[in-house]
Every structure is written in structure tokens, then in C-alpha cells.
Scaffold this motif. Sequence first.
Motif, short mmCIF file in Angstrom:
data_model
loop_
_atom_site.label_atom_id
_atom_site.label_comp_id
_atom_site.label_asym_id
_atom_site.label_seq_id
_atom_site.Cartn_x
_atom_site.Cartn_y
_atom_site.Cartn_z
N THR A 195 46.68 25.62 28.66
CA THR A 195 46.92 25.28 30.11
C THR A 195 46.51 26.49 30.79
N HIS A 196 45.52 26.41 32.00
CA HIS A 196 45.51 27.55 32.89
C HIS A 196 45.04 27.30 34.15
N SER A 197 45.35 28.18 35.09
CA SER A 197 45.00 27.71 36.44
C SER A 197 45.09 29.21 37.15
N ASN A 198 44.79 29.25 38.56
CA ASN A 198 44.56 30.57 39.16
C ASN A 198 45.69 30.36 40.31
N ILE A 199 46.07 31.77 40.65
CA ILE A 199 46.68 32.00 41.87
C ILE A 199 46.05 31.91 43.13
N ASP A 200 46.83 31.36 44.10
CA ASP A 200 45.93 31.26 45.54
C ASP A 200 45.56 32.47 46.08
N ILE A 201 44.49 32.33 46.83
CA ILE A 201 43.86 33.88 47.50
C ILE A 201 44.53 33.57 48.66
N CYS A 202 44.07 34.71 49.65
CA CYS A 202 44.69 34.76 51.02
C CYS A 202 43.82 33.95 51.75
N GLN A 203 44.48 33.40 52.92
CA GLN A 203 43.68 32.53 53.75
C GLN A 203 42.15 32.54 54.10
N ASP A 204 41.86 33.68 54.46
CA ASP A 204 40.58 33.86 55.17
C ASP A 204 39.64 34.49 54.07
N GLU A 205 40.17 34.11 52.64
CA GLU A 205 39.29 34.73 51.53
C GLU A 205 38.49 33.20 51.01
N GLU A 206 37.46 33.41 50.13
CA GLU A 206 36.95 32.43 49.37
C GLU A 206 36.63 32.73 48.08
N ARG A 207 36.97 31.79 47.09
CA ARG A 207 37.16 32.00 45.59
C ARG A 207 36.27 30.87 45.10
N MET A 208 35.34 31.36 44.40
CA MET A 208 34.46 30.15 43.69
C MET A 208 34.39 30.57 42.18
N SER A 209 33.91 29.75 41.30
CA SER A 209 34.13 30.01 39.65
C SER A 209 32.70 29.34 39.25
N VAL A 210 32.41 29.44 38.00
CA VAL A 210 31.51 28.88 37.37
C VAL A 210 32.21 28.72 36.15
N VAL A 211 32.17 27.20 35.65
CA VAL A 211 32.84 27.11 34.49
C VAL A 211 31.95 26.34 33.52
N HIS A 212 31.92 26.82 32.37
CA HIS A 212 31.08 26.29 31.06
C HIS A 212 32.07 25.44 30.07
N PHE A 213 32.06 24.45 29.57
CA PHE A 213 32.95 23.91 28.38
C PHE A 213 32.17 23.23 27.48
N SER A 214 32.78 23.29 26.23
CA SER A 214 32.15 22.62 25.00
C SER A 214 33.32 21.54 24.94
N ALA A 215 32.53 20.13 24.80
CA ALA A 215 33.26 19.19 25.02
C ALA A 215 33.56 18.94 23.43
N GLY A 216 34.85 18.61 22.77
CA GLY A 216 35.12 18.54 21.40
C GLY A 216 34.36 17.39 20.53
N GLY A 217 33.73 16.33 21.35
CA GLY A 217 33.04 15.38 20.73
C GLY A 217 31.71 15.94 20.27
N LEU A 218 31.21 17.21 20.93
CA LEU A 218 30.04 17.63 20.38
C LEU A 218 30.43 18.28 18.75
N PHE A 219 31.51 18.88 18.90
CA PHE A 219 32.03 19.55 17.44
C PHE A 219 32.14 18.38 16.34
N ARG A 220 32.63 17.19 16.72
CA ARG A 220 32.75 16.13 15.97
C ARG A 220 31.41 15.55 15.43
N TYR A 221 30.44 15.62 16.50
CA TYR A 221 29.04 15.00 16.34
C TYR A 221 28.68 15.94 15.26
N VAL A 222 28.62 17.12 15.53
CA VAL A 222 28.02 18.03 14.21
C VAL A 222 28.65 17.96 13.22
#
Length: 123
Positions: free
Chosen positions: A43-70
Motif C-alpha cells: 500500500t502506497h501514497s504521497n504526502i501532500d505538497i504545498c498549496q501553490d505547488e503542483e505535482r503530477m506523476s506517470v504511473v505504469h502497471f502490469s495487471a495480474g491477469g496478464l501474468f496469469r494469461y502467460v
Amino acid sequence: WCAITALSNFNPDKGGHLIVWDLGLIIRFPPGSSILLPSALLTHSNIDICQDEERMSVVHFSAGGLFRYVHNGCMTDKEFISDIWPNMSEEEREAWWQERETRWTDALDKMMKWSDFAAQFAS
């Protein structure tokens, strides 16, 4: 697995840290940082940033179903159980279940442990 990259312009000393709750870790995670996590296990999350700041992220994940399929020879569980399972021996069925049940722990065993990392850079 989940690959996370922090983007934008924020003060990483004041916020945006990555929290990995299951490991009790708070990690400074400045813009441009990337990490790979077994996100279905941690389980993971982020701490809030300051009010006038901006944070974005790029997230890639592998679904478990893909591993089961293979694992099933490019078949869904439903297809595998109806088409292949009836023709398998008891030993093959046991091996199939064993591999399926231990896949995530086998993957974790391949990851570098903190003690290994610390020892590598201590000298």
C-alpha cells in the motif's frame, strides 16, 4: 508491478514524499524520481505538497491477469481450465497450482534487499 515517476515543480523537502505503508517507509521523492513497486502487495501514497505547488506523476502497471494469461499458455483461466486441465496429470496440476501460488514470492526474492543495497555501497 507499478512504475511511478514524479513530475512537475514542487519542493520535495516539504512534500510529495512516497509513503510505503506496509514497510513503514517515508521516501523523499523529488520531481524526476522513479520507483518500481509490487503495488498489489504494498500500500502506497504521497504526502501532500504545498498549496501553490503542483505535482503530477506517470504511473505504469502490469495487471495480474496478464501474468496469469502467460502462465496459462496465452489462455484465460476459464479457457485453461476447460481446455487443458482435463488432460493434465495430477502431478502437472499440482505443479501448476504450486507455481501459481508462489509466483509473487518468487518475484520478491529476485528483488534486491535493503541490506544487500547498503552492503554494496558501504565499501
